[in-house]
Every structure is written in structure tokens, then in C-alpha cells.
Design a protein around this motif. Sequence first.
Motif, PDB file in Angstrom:
ATOM      1  N   ALA A  87      39.523  65.632 -18.858  1.00 56.94           N
ATOM      2  CA  ALA A  87      39.527  65.823 -17.683  1.00 56.94           C
ATOM      3  C   ALA A  87      40.344  67.120 -17.562  1.00 56.94           C
ATOM      4  O   ALA A  87      41.415  67.271 -17.865  1.00 56.94           O
ATOM      5  N   VAL A  88      39.670  68.301 -16.826  1.00 58.17           N
ATOM      6  CA  VAL A  88      40.512  69.411 -16.461  1.00 58.17           C
ATOM      7  C   VAL A  88      40.977  69.207 -15.148  1.00 58.17           C
ATOM      8  O   VAL A  88      40.121  69.030 -14.319  1.00 58.17           O
ATOM      9  N   LEU A  89      42.169  69.338 -15.012  1.00 58.05           N
ATOM     10  CA  LEU A  89      42.659  69.072 -13.486  1.00 58.05           C
ATOM     11  C   LEU A  89      43.277  70.267 -12.849  1.00 58.05           C
ATOM     12  O   LEU A  89      44.183  71.032 -13.522  1.00 58.05           O
ATOM     13  N   MET A  90      42.977  70.594 -11.758  1.00 55.31           N
ATOM     14  CA  MET A  90      43.575  71.926 -10.960  1.00 55.31           C
ATOM     15  C   MET A  90      44.090  71.410  -9.821  1.00 55.31           C
ATOM     16  O   MET A  90      43.309  71.304  -8.828  1.00 55.31           O
ATOM     17  N   PRO A  91      45.370  71.050  -9.631  1.00 54.60           N
ATOM     18  CA  PRO A  91      46.013  70.869  -8.233  1.00 54.60           C
ATOM     19  C   PRO A  91      46.125  72.112  -7.450  1.00 54.60           C
ATOM     20  O   PRO A  91      46.365  73.226  -7.977  1.00 54.60           O
ATOM     21  N   VAL A  92      45.607  71.962  -6.197  1.00 55.09           N
ATOM     22  CA  VAL A  92      45.879  73.124  -5.238  1.00 55.09           C
ATOM     23  C   VAL A  92      46.441  72.653  -4.023  1.00 55.09           C
ATOM     24  O   VAL A  92      46.600  71.647  -3.635  1.00 55.09           O
ATOM     25  N   TYR A  93      47.110  73.623  -3.401  1.00 53.82           N
ATOM     26  CA  TYR A  93      47.782  73.431  -2.130  1.00 53.82           C
ATOM     27  C   TYR A  93      47.656  74.613  -1.049  1.00 53.82           C
ATOM     28  O   TYR A  93      48.527  75.605  -1.286  1.00 53.82           O
ATOM     29  N   ARG A 173      44.793  56.364 -10.953  1.00 49.11           N
ATOM     30  CA  ARG A 173      43.376  55.967 -10.587  1.00 49.11           C
ATOM     31  C   ARG A 173      42.197  56.315 -11.264  1.00 49.11           C
ATOM     32  O   ARG A 173      41.372  55.556 -11.425  1.00 49.11           O
ATOM     33  N   PHE A 174      42.519  57.337 -12.129  1.00 52.85           N
ATOM     34  CA  PHE A 174      41.239  57.701 -13.121  1.00 52.85           C
ATOM     35  C   PHE A 174      41.384  57.835 -14.427  1.00 52.85           C
ATOM     36  O   PHE A 174      40.768  58.003 -15.371  1.00 52.85           O
ATOM     37  N   GLY A 175      42.664  57.977 -14.795  1.00 52.87           N
ATOM     38  CA  GLY A 175      43.329  58.271 -16.166  1.00 52.87           C
ATOM     39  C   GLY A 175      42.779  57.638 -17.131  1.00 52.87           C
ATOM     40  O   GLY A 175      42.612  57.861 -18.474  1.00 52.87           O
ATOM     41  N   GLY A 176      42.278  56.129 -16.928  1.00 56.90           N
ATOM     42  CA  GLY A 176      41.838  55.280 -18.125  1.00 56.90           C
ATOM     43  C   GLY A 176      40.409  55.676 -18.560  1.00 56.90           C
ATOM     44  O   GLY A 176      40.181  55.208 -20.050  1.00 56.90           O
ATOM     45  N   SER A 177      39.863  56.629 -17.786  1.00 56.01           N
ATOM     46  CA  SER A 177      38.453  56.911 -18.388  1.00 56.01           C
ATOM     47  C   SER A 177      38.628  58.347 -19.197  1.00 56.01           C
ATOM     48  O   SER A 177      37.450  58.755 -19.913  1.00 56.01           O
ATOM     49  N   TYR A 178      39.638  58.791 -19.280  1.00 59.31           N
ATOM     50  CA  TYR A 178      39.833  60.098 -20.259  1.00 59.31           C
ATOM     51  C   TYR A 178      41.135  60.097 -21.218  1.00 59.31           C
ATOM     52  O   TYR A 178      42.116  59.606 -20.857  1.00 59.31           O
ATOM     53  N   GLU A 179      40.822  60.267 -22.373  1.00 60.53           N
ATOM     54  CA  GLU A 179      41.597  60.401 -23.543  1.00 60.53           C
ATOM     55  C   GLU A 179      42.674  61.532 -23.140  1.00 60.53           C
ATOM     56  O   GLU A 179      44.048  61.333 -23.329  1.00 60.53           O
ATOM     57  N   ASN A 180      42.127  62.723 -22.791  1.00 60.00           N
ATOM     58  CA  ASN A 180      43.164  63.977 -22.418  1.00 60.00           C
ATOM     59  C   ASN A 180      43.117  64.431 -21.063  1.00 60.00           C
ATOM     60  O   ASN A 180      41.914  64.082 -20.439  1.00 60.00           O
ATOM     61  N   MET A 181      44.035  64.912 -20.533  1.00 62.62           N
ATOM     62  CA  MET A 181      44.017  65.613 -19.066  1.00 62.62           C
ATOM     63  C   MET A 181      44.335  67.126 -19.623  1.00 62.62           C
ATOM     64  O   MET A 181      45.623  67.401 -20.056  1.00 62.62           O
ATOM     65  N   LEU A 182      43.565  68.148 -19.301  1.00 60.17           N
ATOM     66  CA  LEU A 182      44.084  69.589 -19.337  1.00 60.17           C
ATOM     67  C   LEU A 182      44.550  69.935 -18.002  1.00 60.17           C
ATOM     68  O   LEU A 182      43.626  70.110 -17.159  1.00 60.17           O
TER      69      LEU A 182
END
Length: 569
Positions: A87-93, A173-182
Motif C-alpha cells: 500500500a502506498v500511503l499519502m497523509p495530507v493535511y 484498520r487495514f494493515g493486515g491486508s498488506y505486506e508493506n506500506m510505502l
Amino acid sequence: MLIKRALLIALTAVIGLAASSTVRMELSRDGLDWVEVALLVFFVPLFCWISFGFVTATMGFLKLITGEHPGFTALPSPASSLRHKTAVLMPVYNESVEEVFARVRAMAYSIAEAGGAAWIDFFVLSDSNPFHGKREEAAWAELAAHAPIKVYYRRREKNIARKPGNIAEWVTRFGGSYENMLVLDADSMMSGETIVGMASIMEERPSIGLLQTVPMITNARTLFQRWMQFASEAYGPIASAGLLWWSGAEANFWGHNAIVRTRAFAQSCGLPELPGKPPFGGHILSHDMFESALLRRRGWAVHMVMIGGSYEEFPPTIVDLAIRDRRWMQGNLQHLQLLGASGLHWTSRLHLLIGASAYLTSPGWLLLILTMIGQVATQGTGGFITLAPPSVLALTVTLLFGPKIMGLIWMLADRDRRQSFGGASGIIRSVALEIVLSMLLAPITMVTQTKALLGLLLGISAGWNTQTRDARRITIWEVLPDLREHLLLGAAFTATVFLDTMTALWLLPIIAGLFLSPWLISLSSSESLGRRAAKAKFFRVPEPGIVEAQPSTVDLEPVRVDTPHLVKV
């Protein structure tokens, strides 16, 4: 690796102690008084600090110039080797909606083009206010309907613990579905080839918990951004190669442009809430560096890699950099409370100490200068002349400007690299201008960081504000109220001419930087001057994809790991 680190520390100690011993002998000719003892107390750690940076840069230069380390390279992307989802994660504010989703769109199509569509999903994790949230959701709906990969959007109603809390909620909430997070920042950009390539490394090396890239600056528009971009491209590879040389599997995490094994993060990286009130208590602002230490404590390898295709934007003005720097100062100084945490690798403690001490050097230099002026005022002689005998002065100049000269040599050494930076004459002119501008900026930074530290000591927290990313011209009159201390200190240093002419001459570069600070801040914030500098072939940098484009094999220091038991995330 232990030998490398011992050599690094030994060389730093030898250089620092050689200079401080020379100074001590000069000062003790007629005995040491309390002022001279204070001079040594400030001088020794500050000189060791610049020695440490010089030794690191020298090792990196030797690795690059001999070809043992290729520098920033393109990363092969064998998408066929992927077996687990990332999963590629982009936090925004409260960021610019148009710019954020333009980056998301570009990366989504690049990932698909690299063959990663089946294995890589994209998440925009918003902490924005409801007004921004509605615009973000509309932009997401339009993009998600046509994107070649899955793109998700989620906005938190309660922004608990800022970005770390945002990432933690996603993991729960969602991490169990993904081996990695970028993990990205809102201004990050990474090519699909790089994202897929990093995921493939994580597949091949199950002991790795985190891979941190060294992002280069992109979208530079103002003169200040172009100046910083050139400095990053010219000197950054040397410093980064040196850091890789001694960091090994105990590297650092900078919070973005890095891929993390989700299970390792969930097992290792629960953050404590520090005792007391902000700014030094409460949630940890610079969470990333401590998270890398926690990953290593649990047995996971943490590596930094110099690969192409990883970019970030830089603050457009000196003022915006100072605002960001104050937040980083608060977070890094919080790390001083964590140095004694149980189980941390000693190299991780060293990273935390280096990060914190980086923000103590500016007040240290100012106190050293004031103490030297005090010695001149009380004794009438000595001071700067005593503290800077010719051998120490020559060594200081070497340590301060050596990394820049090594960067110059590295740029000129290869024909293709030389052309990508604008040719030999363009490189030499750019380095000369960069050195002058850096000398003017140094005293501004010294006073600004000292003010920020005093504010933190008075209990004024940096807070959490949206970072300014749009270029804007700052007028001299606009910035003058924030530079009162700079100008007053410049006037005070100028008055030393009545104490000792030689002392005033020594202070001349600092005085010039302080008095010229309004003009430097204003002119460097200009986009038009940035364009004119580029037209005149100042601060030219390689185009993305040009830098060191030969095939790369990423050299990762092996680490022995007892695989942690599987936990449900």
C-alpha cells in the motif's frame, strides 16, 4: 561494520582533540581562567561536530570517486517477483487538492506502467478540515473511477497524534491486508519503477523492516529552492554515501519516501507519550527516527538506499524553512529523553543524539562567539587570535569547505555528470555562488535556531500547521519585524571594533550575513530571480532519470534476524 564505526569515531576524536589541544596550549600560557575554560567547553564539542561531518563526507567521497558506490542509480523493477500486496500511503493535511491529486494520478499511472497494478494500492489519508475534505473526496472520486490501480481515500474526524496517529489508524484498520506500506509526504513523488523495485527488494529480503530512500528536490521555482536543489545534488550524494558506509542495517527513517514492512511496524513501533506538557512532553513530533530505532530493537534491519526516482519538494523560502525547522527542532530534542530507552542498538542511540545535537550547535556557536568577545572585553587581548592559531584556522577551513570541494571534484570527474550539471564553468560558478550564499545564510540560521530554542525552553510549542508549498515573493518590509534580533546582534558585533579591530574583522562575515538578512530572504524568495539564475546557467542540476543511470545492485549490509512470530494486525 564495527570497524567502520570505530574508525569514524576515532578519526573524529583525533581531529577534534588535535585542534582543542592546540587551542588549550595557547590559552594556558599564563594559566586558564574561567572565561578560557568556558571557551574550551564550547569549542571542543563544536569542533568535533564539524569533524564528524567531514569524516563522513570524506568516506562517502572515496566510495563515489573510486566507483565502489555508484551514487544515485536507477532501480530495476522486476514486477514479476511480487507475491504480496503493498500500500502506498499519502497523509495530507489541508494541502492544495489539485496538486495532491495530480501527484497521486501521476504515481498511479507510473505504477501501472511499471507492472505493479495488481500488487500495489494507493491510499490518501486525510487529516484535513471538513471544507478541504469535501474537495478532496470529489477529486478522489473523479480519479478513482479511471485510475489504472486501486486508489482509496479516508478522512479522520479526530486528528489524534498527527501523522503518526494517521498511519497507526491505517495499520490497525487495514494493515493486515498488506505486506508493506510505502509512506509518502503530501509533496512526495516516486516513480512506478522505484516503487515496484523497492517492493521487490522487500520480497527478496524478509529480514528487512524498512528501506529509506534519499529523495532529491523537485519542482524548484524560487532562487532559494534552486540553490538548495543544487546543493542537494552536488554535495548530497557524498554525505549520503558516507552515511550508508557506517549506518549499515541500523540506518534511519525520515518519515517519507520509504517502504516499511507492515507486520514489523505493527509489532515494533507503538510510540510512547512522553511525560510532561509540550513542547518536550506529549506526542513525539519526530516519530520517524525513533520508529527506526524501535524496528531495529525488535531485530528488523533498517537500510538506506541511494536510488533514482524518489523526490520531494523543498520549502520555497528561508522563512518557510525556518518554520519547518522549528517543528523538527522540537521533535528532535524530545529524543534526548529516549536515549536511555531499553534495548536500543547503540547506533540507533547515536542517530538520535546526532539529530538532537544538530539543533544545539547554533546556540553553541553563538555562545562561543559571545564568550570570545567577553574575553576580549575583560582582558583586552587574546580572544579570536588566541583561539584561532594558523594551524587550527587552516583545519577549520578544511573541515567546513572540504565537503564542498569534494562535491566539486565529484561533479567534474565524469564527463556525463559534468555535462548534466552544466559543464565545468557552470559547475565552478555555481559552487562559488553557493559558498557565498551559504556563508551569508549561516549567521541567519544561527540566530533563528537560537530564538526557536529559547521559545521551546519558554514552553512555546511549534504546533501543527499546514506547510506552505506555494512560491511567494517576500518583501523586505514584511520580514523586517522578524529580524530585529538579527540586526541588533549585527550592530552589537560591529561595535566590537571599539574593543579590538582584529576581533571586528574576524566577525565581518557574520556581521555581513546578519545585516544582509532582509535582502537575502527577500531576493531568494523570488521566482523571477530563480528563472534568471537558471537562464544564466547557475544551479543547474541533472534532469530526473539522467543521474547515474547505469544498472544498479543495491548493496545491503546483511543482518541476522530471528523472525518474529506472526501477529494479527
